[in-house]
Write an enzyme that holds these catalytic residues in place. Sequence first.
Site, PDB file in Angstrom:
ATOM      1  N   ASP A 287       0.847  -1.194   0.000  1.00  0.00           N
ATOM      2  CA  ASP A 287       0.000   0.000   0.000  1.00  0.00           C
ATOM      3  C   ASP A 287       0.883   1.245   0.000  1.00  0.00           C
ATOM      4  O   ASP A 287       1.669   1.458   0.930  1.00  0.00           O
ATOM      5  CB  ASP A 287      -0.904  -0.020   1.238  1.00  0.00           C
ATOM      6  CG  ASP A 287      -1.851   1.165   1.275  1.00  0.00           C
ATOM      7  OD1 ASP A 287      -2.599   1.362   0.305  1.00  0.00           O
ATOM      8  OD2 ASP A 287      -1.822   1.909   2.276  1.00  0.00           O
TER       9      ASP A 287
ATOM     10  N   THR B  43      -2.931   5.711  -4.428  1.00  0.00           N
ATOM     11  CA  THR B  43      -1.813   6.480  -3.886  1.00  0.00           C
ATOM     12  C   THR B  43      -0.531   6.231  -4.662  1.00  0.00           C
ATOM     13  O   THR B  43       0.216   7.163  -4.969  1.00  0.00           O
ATOM     14  CB  THR B  43      -1.592   6.136  -2.408  1.00  0.00           C
ATOM     15  OG1 THR B  43      -1.451   4.725  -2.264  1.00  0.00           O
ATOM     16  CG2 THR B  43      -2.764   6.601  -1.564  1.00  0.00           C
ATOM     17  N   THR B  44      -0.264   4.971  -4.990  1.00  0.00           N
ATOM     18  CA  THR B  44       0.952   4.648  -5.746  1.00  0.00           C
ATOM     19  C   THR B  44       0.904   5.279  -7.129  1.00  0.00           C
ATOM     20  O   THR B  44       1.912   5.796  -7.624  1.00  0.00           O
ATOM     21  CB  THR B  44       1.118   3.119  -5.862  1.00  0.00           C
ATOM     22  OG1 THR B  44       1.082   2.539  -4.556  1.00  0.00           O
ATOM     23  CG2 THR B  44       2.432   2.771  -6.534  1.00  0.00           C
TER      24      THR B  44
ATOM     25  N   ASP C 203      -9.281   0.189   1.579  1.00  0.00           N
ATOM     26  CA  ASP C 203      -9.188   0.904   0.296  1.00  0.00           C
ATOM     27  C   ASP C 203     -10.366   0.550  -0.605  1.00  0.00           C
ATOM     28  O   ASP C 203     -10.959   1.419  -1.254  1.00  0.00           O
ATOM     29  CB  ASP C 203      -7.872   0.548  -0.414  1.00  0.00           C
ATOM     30  CG  ASP C 203      -6.671   1.225   0.229  1.00  0.00           C
ATOM     31  OD1 ASP C 203      -6.878   2.083   1.101  1.00  0.00           O
ATOM     32  OD2 ASP C 203      -5.531   0.870  -0.126  1.00  0.00           O
TER      33      ASP C 203
END
Length: 556
Positions: free
Chosen positions: A66, A99-100, A394
């Site tokens: 994550d 997010t990545t 998520d």
Amino acid sequence: MAEQRMQGQPMIIMGEDAQRVKDKDAQEHNISAARAVADAVRSTLGPKGMDKMLVDSMGDVTITNDGVTILQEMDIDNPTAEMIVEVAETQEDEAGDGTTTAVAIAGELLKNAEDLLEQDIHPTAVIKGYNLASEKAREEVDNIAVDVDPDDEGLIRSVAETSMTGKGAELDKELLSDILYRALKNVAVEAEDGSTVVDVANINIETQTGRAVGESELLNGAAIDKDPVLDSMPVEVEDANTLLLNEAIEVEEAEADTNVSIDSPDQLQKFLDQEEKQLRQKVDQIEEAGADVVFCQKGIDDMAQHYLAKEGILAVRRVKKSDIQFLHNVLGGSIVSDLDSVTADDLGHGDVSRDEEDELFYVEGLSEESHGVTILLRGSTDHVVEELERGLTDALDVAAQTLTDGRVLPGGGAIEVEVADRLRTFADSVSGREQLAVEAFADSIELIPRVLAENAGLDPIDILVDLRTAHESGEERTGLNVLSGELEDTFEAGVVEPAHAKEQALTSATEAANLVLKIDDIISAGDLSTDKGEEGGAGGPGGMGGGMGGGMGGMM
């Protein structure tokens, strides 16, 4: 440090330890630091992404892929790098996932900007071009997005499964997506304008180890991982009047240190009798209010436990603040902070039962105002269940966002290649050097399909060429199936992403990149070189990225 006045330039006077880096050196330093952060999480992208093992100063181990968790746990000590971490945190807060993607795109935007700067294109032109491209990209995302019916279970579950894939939930993603969808539908409400509103605060996740993931289940209400304060108390109470208490059922202590002088056993006995009377009074107040069950956030004195058990009242102490708040959602009533003012109106209503095998209390609300469900997530070990919880959280966020926003996109890099293709066409209408920045933006977002292919062990160049060819032929939903290595209509294949998360990723990445590009002077009040910097390797010029490098070096 003092800089003399030369050719009309002002004099700058700083302390002896101060350091200054400016112009191209400052830009190179900032871009290097930001790219180091982006490179640290790139290998975690996609279903085939690898995990990171993070060991903190206390020796606690976190294994995850994550993006925001990795960046928050890393020992980053560089102001520019911390700005990129903020991109991930913003993405997590606003969209729940991606997010990545956001961080990787920000890093690639800066890499391509560096090439433009070397061609003597001014940062202002690059920033303007990036803003034009970002606005156009979000517009095209909205044009490509498909509207979702909130009752389309298959599509909502596909969004959740896409989010969970690669986070340890692949084998049981159908079960988990079913649990997740039912949880969302239970807490979804229809707004006055007809839209669907989902408050994920009404969904609680409780974890247990030692069981298979396939044994996870959805509970209509709350699950409290606590024991009754005395074994003699009842553990099954139907239609219970429940008191949620944020006050200790203990003898009130003096605000200041107090010494009591006792001259005889009678005085000691009177002192003890007075304490017992105080506790008896508190229990009487609970009984008079009509409570059958007490969930107390604080402690319960041994004597009070005895009185409560004698009255047939179930009491649970040291309940977490978050659990008390969730019980309030489930049961209704009020959270009481002062027993002196408690009344029957403050009590919630629900069924309370005990699962002795799992050592959990199940609490189900009965009033019309009560709402809240619990996902009981099981896994074999702590590390497994923690990563599952991150993945499920998520997935909950993006599925809830999809129900609220109502738009989805094909995944597998399809949307990035399609938007990049449209941006290159748009670039032809942009005059000046900003055109090059728009094209650089298009190249940057194509990083996503390249990294997906790379992480899956495929040739990223070949995959990108094939994807571009397909999209130029009008196949706007063609993306990469990383499991088979083939190109396909990812929307039909169930690889679906929320449009809001993609738009937020583009916005966050662009803003962060532009913020870094606007900096042309770094003035530090102290020595920029540190021991960590000399050991670290990921730092920029002069050891200024060293703090981050040291932390990352220790982690990787």
